[in-house]
Design an enzyme around this catalytic site. Sequence first.
Site, short mmCIF file in Angstrom:
data_model
loop_
_atom_site.label_atom_id
_atom_site.label_comp_id
_atom_site.label_asym_id
_atom_site.label_seq_id
_atom_site.Cartn_x
_atom_site.Cartn_y
_atom_site.Cartn_z
CB CYS A 140 33.18 43.15 36.97
SG CYS A 140 33.22 44.95 36.71
CG HIS A 172 29.73 43.97 40.12
ND1 HIS A 172 30.92 43.48 40.62
CD2 HIS A 172 30.04 45.11 39.44
CE1 HIS A 172 31.91 44.29 40.26
NE2 HIS A 172 31.40 45.28 39.55
CD GLU A 209 29.82 40.85 42.87
OE1 GLU A 209 30.64 41.79 42.81
OE2 GLU A 209 29.48 40.18 41.86
#
Length: 198
Positions: A78, A178, A180
Site C-alpha cells: 500500500c 492489501h 493481508e
Amino acid sequence: MSGLVIVDTGCANISSVYFAFKRLGADATISKDPRAIKAASRIVLPGVGSARQAMQNLQQRELIECLQAVQQPLLGICLGMQLLTAHSMEGDVPCLNLIPGEVLPLQANGLRLPHMGWNTLHSISEHPLMAGFDPQDYVYFVHSFGVAPNRYSLALCDYGNDFSAVIGKGNVAGAQFHPERSGKTGARLLQNFLEWQP
C-alpha cells in the site's frame, strides 16, 4: 541472517500484515532497528496514511539509508509500495527512489475516492511475484493516490484510469492492494514473495 522483518513505519496497521505472514508459517518479526533490518532475510515495508508523514517517520528512525541499501528481497505494501518510488505528489515529498515512478492522485473519472474495495488486475506480467494470478482474481484496495503505469509495472488496475497495482525492479517490489486483506489471492502474493529469489 534472521527471518522476515516487517518495518515498523509508525503509520501502519502492522499487526494484520504480521499475522498474514504467520499464517503462512513465516518467521516474522516487527522492528524499527536498522541492524535487525540489515540482518533480515526478507523485508516488508507496510504503510497507511500520508507519504510525507511516513517519510518523516523513516527519517527520524534513521531508516532511509538503511532501506535504500538493502540487497535482500523487499516488498512494499500500500503506502509502503508508494514509498519505493522517486516522488509522491501526496505532500510533494521525495521517496526512497528504489523503483522509478511517480505517485499521482488517482484519475478516477467521477468514481468515488478513495478507491476502496475489491477490484481486479490486468496486464499481469510473468514476474515470479505474480505466479498464479489471473484477471478474474479480486484484491482489496484502499487509496487515493497511485503509481502511474510505467515499465516497472507488474500488474495494472483500472479505476477510472489505469494505475500500477504491483511494481518491481531487481530485489524490490510493491503491491498497492492489501494482500493481508485479500483472502487467498493476497496470501498467494505473500507466499510468492517468501519463495522469490531475485
